[in-house]
Scaffold this motif. Structure first.
Motif, short mmCIF file in Angstrom:
data_model
loop_
_atom_site.label_atom_id
_atom_site.label_comp_id
_atom_site.label_asym_id
_atom_site.label_seq_id
_atom_site.Cartn_x
_atom_site.Cartn_y
_atom_site.Cartn_z
N THR A 69 31.34 -4.72 96.77
CA THR A 69 30.03 -3.82 96.78
C THR A 69 30.09 -2.88 95.68
O THR A 69 28.97 -2.58 95.00
N ILE A 70 31.17 -2.28 95.30
CA ILE A 70 31.28 -1.43 94.19
C ILE A 70 31.11 -2.14 92.77
O ILE A 70 30.29 -1.39 91.94
N ILE A 71 31.61 -3.50 92.54
CA ILE A 71 30.98 -4.03 91.29
C ILE A 71 29.64 -4.16 91.45
O ILE A 71 29.03 -4.10 90.39
N ALA A 72 29.03 -4.60 92.80
CA ALA A 72 27.64 -4.87 92.46
C ALA A 72 26.72 -3.60 92.18
O ALA A 72 25.95 -3.67 91.26
N GLY A 73 27.44 -2.74 92.85
CA GLY A 73 26.64 -1.10 92.42
C GLY A 73 26.55 -0.87 91.06
O GLY A 73 25.73 -0.21 90.35
N THR A 74 27.80 -0.95 90.32
CA THR A 74 28.12 -0.76 88.97
C THR A 74 27.37 -1.49 88.13
O THR A 74 26.74 -1.06 87.28
N PHE A 75 27.43 -3.03 88.56
CA PHE A 75 26.40 -3.85 87.68
C PHE A 75 25.20 -3.32 87.63
O PHE A 75 24.28 -3.42 86.56
N ALA A 76 24.47 -3.01 88.93
CA ALA A 76 22.94 -2.70 89.04
C ALA A 76 22.93 -1.26 88.15
O ALA A 76 21.65 -1.13 87.53
N TYR A 77 23.79 -0.32 88.13
CA TYR A 77 23.70 0.88 87.35
C TYR A 77 23.70 0.59 85.70
O TYR A 77 22.92 0.87 85.11
N THR A 78 24.57 -0.48 85.34
CA THR A 78 24.31 -1.00 84.04
C THR A 78 23.10 -1.58 83.54
O THR A 78 22.46 -1.20 82.40
N VAL A 79 22.81 -2.19 84.55
CA VAL A 79 21.30 -3.00 84.47
C VAL A 79 20.14 -2.13 84.31
O VAL A 79 19.40 -2.15 83.29
N GLY A 80 20.19 -1.19 85.06
CA GLY A 80 19.07 -0.15 85.25
C GLY A 80 19.05 0.67 84.25
O GLY A 80 18.04 1.06 83.74
N ASN A 81 20.43 1.27 83.87
CA ASN A 81 20.30 2.28 82.63
C ASN A 81 19.80 1.59 81.30
O ASN A 81 19.24 2.30 80.64
N GLY A 82 19.97 0.28 81.29
CA GLY A 82 19.57 -0.42 79.80
C GLY A 82 17.97 -0.74 79.95
O GLY A 82 17.54 -0.83 79.15
N ILE A 83 17.56 -0.95 81.28
CA ILE A 83 16.28 -1.55 81.33
C ILE A 83 15.19 -0.69 81.80
O ILE A 83 14.10 -0.15 81.16
N LEU A 84 15.62 0.34 82.94
CA LEU A 84 14.53 1.07 83.42
C LEU A 84 14.04 2.30 82.47
O LEU A 84 12.86 2.57 82.49
N PRO A 85 14.69 2.93 81.57
CA PRO A 85 14.11 3.67 80.72
C PRO A 85 12.85 3.28 79.89
O PRO A 85 12.07 3.95 79.45
N ARG A 86 13.04 2.06 79.67
CA ARG A 86 12.04 1.28 78.87
C ARG A 86 10.79 1.02 79.30
O ARG A 86 9.71 0.90 79.07
N LEU A 87 10.97 0.78 80.82
CA LEU A 87 9.71 0.34 81.87
C LEU A 87 9.00 1.85 82.32
O LEU A 87 7.90 1.63 82.76
#
Length: 412
Positions: free
Chosen positions: A87-105
């Motif tokens: 669960t923690i790995i999944a959440g950390t992965f989601a943060y990494t992806v979100g932090n890299g993509i969401l600001p651009r969107l």
């Protein structure tokens, strides 16, 4: 007999109805009466939701911790640890992806994005329903009750808390879930009237795509690790879990999918003893898919409000998610309901942001649940391998002892 309309179609109807009401009120009628009417309902509903949050935390977390504490043996500890780490790995992965993509969107600087509430229509009146206790107080109370019930032998308190959990589940099923489409309609009517709906819908679409792709990546990761540990073909093992995945999309409940998950897991060669123990347990404690959705959606809401969700803020939130979602009820949206308190206390979400979060999460709930149950099969593969190794060591030790006795050595 009439077939009941599912939650997702009702939410979509509410969303579209809200957009239509907001558009007609602004462009055709040039008055805000209907939008204010819905805003009044949203104010009352939002305050009621804030009132219920502490009860949801106690009703979910306390019995969940007590049930975990009742188990005994090494297998329980291993399964719980693996589920939490996943669960923690999944959440950390989601943060990494979100932090890299969401600001651009998400263009948080456009229009009224930094202060969207200033453009929203207010209700005719407000009804204050203050919570009986704060979120953190409820969380600590749940921990104390859960650990205490696990430690004492008397089952009276546990039975009372389980009854309380049933009451909370009934409130969710009979009050909150049925009223959510109207709540969503009010949110989007107000957003449309304020000119914010286009940006919100763009974010919804983007988040949906990113979350689904993240789900696929985390499943591949889970089964690659499980395959490496168990020696099984990860792609074949994942293929065998497809029936569980599809069933979970339909039921939106890990608990309701357990029979299919068990059958799929056993098709991967997992022993009956391990599967019968691990799958039902993971149905309540392993929520990697839901964590990805909650993490990504909460980051999107924060970016839309002009806030930057840094790692120091999000990682403790992810760590707590893994605990508060334990034993979330088998009802649609159980995970987000359990997480509302954390969103409020740790991320500072207000009522409008909580409402957006519910809408974002529930549109993707079935896919998150599908990832949860599919990932349970990966954990079962690892636990099964570890259990077999442990059994082999015990058998070998017993054979050595038996061999020593045959040679005349004294038995221990």
């Amino acid at each position: 007999m009439k077939k009941k309309i599912g939650l997702l179609p009702r939410l979509l109807i509410g969303l579209l109805s809200g957009i239509l009401i907001g558009y007609l009120s602004k462009e055709l009628f040039h008055l805000d009466f209907f939008v204010r009417l819905l805003a009044t309902f949203n104010g009352i509903f939002g305050n009621f939701l804030s009132y219920v949050i502490p009860f949801i935390i106690i009703g979910f977390v306390a019995p969940g911790i007590a049930e975990l504490g009742k188990g005994a043996g090494r297998l329980l500890g291993i399964t719980t640890l693996l589920a939490y780490l996943s669960t923690i790995i999944a959440g950390t992965f989601a943060y990494t992806v979100g932090n890299g993509i969401l600001p651009r969107l998400i263009n948080a600087a456009s229009g009224n994005a930094n202060n969207p509430e200033e453009a929203l229509v207010k209700g005719f009146f407000q009804v204050d329903i203050p919570p009986i206790m704060g979120v953190m107080t409820a969380l600590i109370t749940a921990f104390l009750l859960g650990l205490g019930m696990a430690a004492i032998k008397n089952k009276t308190l546990y039975a009372a808390v389980k009854d309380f959990q049933e009451i909370v589940e009934l409130v969710i099923q009979k009050v909150i879930i049925p009223l959510l489409p109207f709540h969503i309609a009010g949110i989007f009517a107000n957003m449309t009237y304020a000119g914010e709906v286009v940006r919100i819908m763009q974010v919804f679409g983007s988040i949906f795509v990113i979350v689904i792709l993240s789900h696929i990546v985390i499943l591949l990761f889970q089964y690659t690790v499980a395959g490496a540990v168990s020696g099984k073909n990860p792609f074949q093992a994942l293929k065998n879990m497809i029936p569980a995945y599809l069933t979970a999309i339909g039921t939106q409940s890990s608990a309701a999918t357990i029979p299919v998950t068990l059958r799929s897991a056993k098709k991967n060669g997992i022993s009956d003893e391990v599967a019968d123990f691990v799958i039902p347990l993971c149905a309540t404690i392993h929520l990697s898919g839901s964590t990805i959705t909650l993490t990504m959606a909460s980051m999107a809401v924060m970016f839309m409000a002009g806030h930057v969700p840094n790692f120091g803020l999000m990682f403790p939130f992810i760590l707590m998610l893994g605990v508060t979602m334990v034993a979330a009820p088998g009802v649609p949206g159980g995970a987000v309901m359990a997480a509302l308190g954390l969103l409020q206390s740790m991320l500072g979400f207000n009522e409008a942001q909580l409402s957006l979060m519910i809408a974002l999460y529930l549109t993707q709930d079935s896919f998150g649940t599908a990832v949860n149950v599919t990932g349970d099969g990966a954990i079962a593969l690892i636990v099964d391998k570890l259990a077999k190794r442990s059994t082999k060591k015990v058998t070998t030790a017993q054979e050595k002892i038996a061999g020593g006795e045959e040679k005349g050595c004294p038995s221990i």
